[in-house]
Design a protein around this motif. Structure first.
Motif, PDB file in Angstrom:
ATOM      1  N   HIS A  98       0.831  -1.197   0.000  1.00 11.65           N
ATOM      2  CA  HIS A  98       0.000   0.000   0.000  1.00 11.65           C
ATOM      3  C   HIS A  98       0.870   1.254   0.000  1.00 11.65           C
ATOM      4  N   SER A  99       0.397   2.276  -0.660  1.00 14.28           N
ATOM      5  CA  SER A  99       1.149   3.532  -0.712  1.00 14.28           C
ATOM      6  C   SER A  99       1.239   4.196   0.654  1.00 14.28           C
ATOM      7  N   SER A 100       0.310   3.829   1.540  1.00 14.28           N
ATOM      8  CA  SER A 100       0.295   4.437   2.874  1.00 14.28           C
ATOM      9  C   SER A 100       1.249   3.748   3.845  1.00 14.28           C
ATOM     10  N   ALA A 101       1.937   2.706   3.396  1.00 11.41           N
ATOM     11  CA  ALA A 101       2.839   1.966   4.280  1.00 11.41           C
ATOM     12  C   ALA A 101       3.957   2.870   4.798  1.00 11.41           C
ATOM     13  N   LYS A 102       4.253   2.746   6.075  1.00 12.60           N
ATOM     14  CA  LYS A 102       5.325   3.524   6.690  1.00 12.60           C
ATOM     15  C   LYS A 102       6.596   2.678   6.712  1.00 12.60           C
ATOM     16  N   PRO A 103       7.650   3.107   6.003  1.00 12.63           N
ATOM     17  CA  PRO A 103       8.863   2.282   5.887  1.00 12.63           C
ATOM     18  C   PRO A 103       9.468   1.873   7.227  1.00 12.63           C
ATOM     19  N   SER A 104       9.528   2.795   8.177  1.00 13.90           N
ATOM     20  CA  SER A 104      10.154   2.470   9.462  1.00 13.90           C
ATOM     21  C   SER A 104       9.323   1.450  10.236  1.00 13.90           C
ATOM     22  N   LEU A 105       7.995   1.561  10.131  1.00 12.42           N
ATOM     23  CA  LEU A 105       7.127   0.604  10.819  1.00 12.42           C
ATOM     24  C   LEU A 105       7.201  -0.763  10.144  1.00 12.42           C
ATOM     25  N   LEU A 106       7.277  -0.765   8.820  1.00 14.15           N
ATOM     26  CA  LEU A 106       7.413  -2.020   8.087  1.00 14.15           C
ATOM     27  C   LEU A 106       8.730  -2.699   8.439  1.00 14.15           C
ATOM     28  N   GLU A 107       9.790  -1.908   8.543  1.00 12.54           N
ATOM     29  CA  GLU A 107      11.084  -2.477   8.929  1.00 12.54           C
ATOM     30  C   GLU A 107      11.004  -3.116  10.313  1.00 12.54           C
ATOM     31  N   ALA A 108      10.366  -2.419  11.249  1.00  8.14           N
ATOM     32  CA  ALA A 108      10.226  -2.955  12.605  1.00  8.14           C
ATOM     33  C   ALA A 108       9.505  -4.294  12.590  1.00  8.14           C
ATOM     34  N   ALA A 109       8.438  -4.367  11.798  1.00  8.16           N
ATOM     35  CA  ALA A 109       7.661  -5.608  11.719  1.00  8.16           C
ATOM     36  C   ALA A 109       8.472  -6.729  11.077  1.00  8.16           C
ATOM     37  N   ILE A 110       9.243  -6.406  10.047  1.00  8.44           N
ATOM     38  CA  ILE A 110      10.068  -7.418   9.380  1.00  8.44           C
ATOM     39  C   ILE A 110      11.099  -7.987  10.347  1.00  8.44           C
ATOM     40  N   LEU A 111      11.824  -7.107  11.019  1.00  8.04           N
ATOM     41  CA  LEU A 111      12.875  -7.560  11.933  1.00  8.04           C
ATOM     42  C   LEU A 111      12.297  -8.418  13.054  1.00  8.04           C
ATOM     43  N   ALA A 112      11.159  -7.994  13.590  1.00  8.73           N
ATOM     44  CA  ALA A 112      10.560  -8.726  14.707  1.00  8.73           C
ATOM     45  C   ALA A 112      10.008 -10.077  14.269  1.00  8.73           C
ATOM     46  N   THR A 113       9.307 -10.107  13.145  1.00 12.06           N
ATOM     47  CA  THR A 113       8.690 -11.368  12.724  1.00 12.06           C
ATOM     48  C   THR A 113       9.722 -12.365  12.190  1.00 12.06           C
TER      49      THR A 113
END
Length: 350
Positions: free
Chosen positions: A198-213
């Motif tokens: 989605h265009s509304s995705a926040k890169p820093s939040l997505l990074e946090a989710a990737i690293l954690a998951t």
């Protein structure tokens, strides 16, 4: 001095050797080393000008030889000092403690396996307490979440009863207020992953989710594969497809990880997927594809090396699963070599 090239390589080698020395020292002299860390932790909460200098000594945490009892003690000490830490101190400490948990998990995997059937309530209480302390500190910052979520997910992984409650709640079971807050954490991670297209995705939040998951999926490898009823496996299944898509499968990678080594992250996830679902070749096909980005070829080689060299748990699949792909691997190497030989040399500008 900025470490680049040979200097950077030498620095990495020195760090590896130093970490081995610290680990060896802490095997028989744990209290001595641990007391040094406690002293640095106390100074990090002070208002002294040199308090920031103590943060570097906290880095020792990630290299200690710790069994579950020692790890629980460390988490307790961090909890008691945490509220007095400055922002730069708790962010650095989050990173060090996350690595310390991995150090324990990789050196004492049998303790983690036993924890699944014999949960440690004292450890769980300390982990939940620290989790709750971290949550408000990063609630309004995606960048801080990228530094704290990987630790927070590892703290919850150490609480199998809590994970069971969260997993049951997904199926409609009642859940307490404390567990509900942790479930919200998992829901936030899933939403962040799902937003990657989605265009509304926040890169820093997505990074946090990737690293954690990725951390969460990787930790599931240390649960006996025969225990498929384990709550951690069930929770992992809800995020692993999105992770595959983000990291490997979509045409344009959504991976942006300023807080992590991208190649290392991809390698860890490749190995994790192989260990959880050894007969699923979805990612392998992408990495073998000669049209894929070169980083995927490199990740494949690094992954195979890790599968071969890392001490193997009894339920982990072996490298034999890749023997049927030997011709494809050879073609990938030859194509890469051919591409490099015909690549136009870069002319440096003076």
């Amino acid at each position: 001095m900025t470490l680049t090239g040979e200097n950077s390589k030498m620095n990495g080698e020195l760090l590896t050797l130093a970490s081995r020395v610290i680990y060896a020292l802490s095997v028989n002299n744990f209290n001595t080393v641990f007391n040094r860390i406690l002293s640095s932790l106390n100074l990090s909460t002070s208002e002294l000008e040199d308090a920031d200098c103590q943060i570097s000594e906290l880095e020792l945490i990630q290299y200690l030889s710790m069994d579950l009892t020692r790890l629980s003690r460390l988490i307790y000490e961090v909890c008691t000092k945490f509220k007095g830490l400055k922002k730069n101190a708790y962010l650095a400490l989050s990173n060090f403690l996350e690595r310390a948990i991995w150090n324990w998990l990789e050196n004492f995997p049998q303790e983690f396996d036993e924890l699944q059937t014999k949960p440690n309530e004292e450890l769980a209480e300390r982990c939940e307490r620290l989790f709750d302390m971290l949550t408000p500190l990063c609630s309004d910052s995606g960048r801080r979440k990228a530094q704290t979520w990987p630790l927070q997910v590892m703290l919850l992984v150490l609480c199998p009863n809590l994970l069971e409650d969260i997993n049951n709640a997904e199926n409609g079971a009642p859940i307490g207020a404390s567990a509900l807050r942790k479930k919200q954490f998992f829901d936030d991670m899933k939403r962040a992953l799902a937003s990657h297209n989605h265009s509304s995705a926040k890169p820093s939040l997505l990074e946090a989710a990737i690293l954690a998951t990725v951390n969460m999926c990787k930790s599931a490898c240390y649960v006996n594969i025969n225990d498929r009823s384990n709550a951690l496996f069930s929770i992992v299944q809800r995020v692993i497809s999105d992770l595959k898509s983000i990291l490997f499968l979509q045409a344009k990678s959504g991976l942006r990880t300023p807080h992590a080594d991208t190649e290392h992250l991809l390698t860890e996830f490749f190995v994790t997927c192989f260990r959880i679902t050894p007969h699923n070749n979805e990612i392998l096909k992408v990495c073998l594809n000669q049209q894929s980005p070169p980083i995927f070829h490199f990740v494949l080689v690094c992954s195979l090396h890790k599968i071969i060299t890392q001490p193997r748990l009894s339920w982990w699949p072996t490298i034999n699963n890749f023997y049927s792909k030997s011709a494809d691997l050879r073609n990938m190497f030859l194509e890469t070599l051919n591409r490099l030989m015909h690549q136009q040399p870069r002319i440096s500008q003076v």
